[in-house]
Design an enzyme around this catalytic site. Sequence first.
Site, short mmCIF file in Angstrom:
data_model
loop_
_atom_site.label_atom_id
_atom_site.label_comp_id
_atom_site.label_asym_id
_atom_site.label_seq_id
_atom_site.Cartn_x
_atom_site.Cartn_y
_atom_site.Cartn_z
N GLY A 133 0.82 -1.20 0.00
CA GLY A 133 0.00 0.00 0.00
C GLY A 133 0.84 1.24 0.00
O GLY A 133 0.41 2.30 0.46
N SER A 219 5.45 -4.89 -2.45
CA SER A 219 5.09 -3.55 -2.90
C SER A 219 5.65 -2.52 -1.92
O SER A 219 6.85 -2.49 -1.67
CB SER A 219 3.58 -3.45 -3.07
OG SER A 219 3.20 -2.27 -3.73
#
Length: 553
Positions: A133, A219
């Site tokens: 995120g 990520s």
Amino acid sequence: MAPIYRREFLSKISLATVAISIPQFGFLQSGRGEEFVETETTLGKIKGARNDGVNVFKGIPYGGKVSGDRRFRRPAPLAKWTGVRDALEFGAPAIQSPRRNEPTPSEDCLFLNVWTPANDNKKRPVMFYSHGGGFVIGSGASAGQDGGNLARNFDVVVVQTNHRLGLLGFLYLDELGGEQYAGSRNMGVLDIAAGLKWVHENIAQFGGDPNNVMIFGESGGGAKTSCLYAMPEAAPYFNKASIESGPGVRMLSKETAAKTTAMLLKELNISRNNWKKLLEVPTADLLAMQAKLPFVPPFQERNSKRGTMQGRLGGFGPVVDGIVLPTHPFDPGAPAISKDKPLLVGWNEDEYTFFAWERKDTESFKMDFDGLQKKLEPQYGQDTQTVIEAYRKASPDATAPDIFVAISSITMMGLGSIDIAEKKTKQNGAPVYLYNFGYKSEKKIPGTDYAMGTPHAMDISFKFNNEIPPRDGSAPKESFFGGNRPERFVASHHFAELWTTFARTGKPAAKDVPAWPAYNLKDRPMMRIADKCEVINDRYSTELAMWRSIGKL
């Protein structure tokens, strides 16, 4: 459509028995027939739940208040409690838009979750995960990263944290606030380091080995892991790491961070002398202001052939302050502080298809090669034809959309991953292992006939072994990204076994998977992970030679 710059994704996505009685814990039965388990921590006793052979403890506090007068500062100390504290529900995630099936986000968000086969002092390897995120959204309670199957099927302990994000976790106030606010721009990663310290002090009570801890993340979690790998405050508490689809080679400079702070103060009509008014601004207003600022992740990018560094204003994330983060994680080289810690690093083959799905981009899958030229020119300028020719030479049968996906995917995640592998290898310390995740989903990008392939974030459910047939024998449900093919169960098992073996031994290995050699600068081996895994030497050699020639690697 504007081009997606390397790691721009970091700021844009939101991603998903029989009881044994021993002194450290005991099982309880509720009136509804639920099975509970109690254990001690350094602050007091907690109660979790046992589910299908796994003890799960949710919402354990690992840090105190970070709101009010503690905003932008180190957490308040936690007080010990008496009695038994429930650890049955997830704790609040950091301030962000509401998350489905999770508690309401809160400024006070320092909670962690533990999945373990048993609280039995067995000294299992510990896998400590940082969620994705970017640095602005996400949670340690996302469904796709549930740690139960890793714990159950591979006999490991899994830990995940919530930690401060965005403006509240990464606003640079060091120059304005003085000693009390030292490290303010890195509070989000300092929170994670505090979670690691909690693990060191408590995980033995959960059947984990405090001296065998692997940090990993996908990520934005990969970028956080990159920072932890270079942070003195985290160094004593982990032994190995994995950076997945989020290569954090460089972070923001103090100068650029200070300019972003000045921009925020101006938008809020607060003078530098009155900066403490930031402590009174409601979190909803701060979140709205965060969204108004240039929505660009904090990193620095090499400026083509000149090799200079260019900072970009806006966004919130770690800053190289010389103290908390002494240097860029992997620039100019791998961090000396983790020289002896083995590393995994890699990315997914078709990262871009996630962003096509997220942006509702259908036009990229209709274009011809003239259209490809026009689409890439804003980003690559005079080098555009050189880039396209290298990819057409390497893959003569590829379509224009195929080449666009390949270029976009490797520039987002691949070049940084390879850069990290090369720098770690040159350090002549612990080994580094380079991978590509390549299992192909047959699901189509909505509005197109183009398959998702291996999109960004698809690896999460695979490496957590959450792509498995139902235990009750019912028909499997379609995976959100992974599709319907039963081969996905094999790929998930391979991925999870490779990662858990690495956590246990420092060397990734799995049954029915070829031996995975450490990366070296002669053969440049890469493991392609799928239902059938293979080691490929010097993969993407033509493409990488081109990227080096134009200064992108």
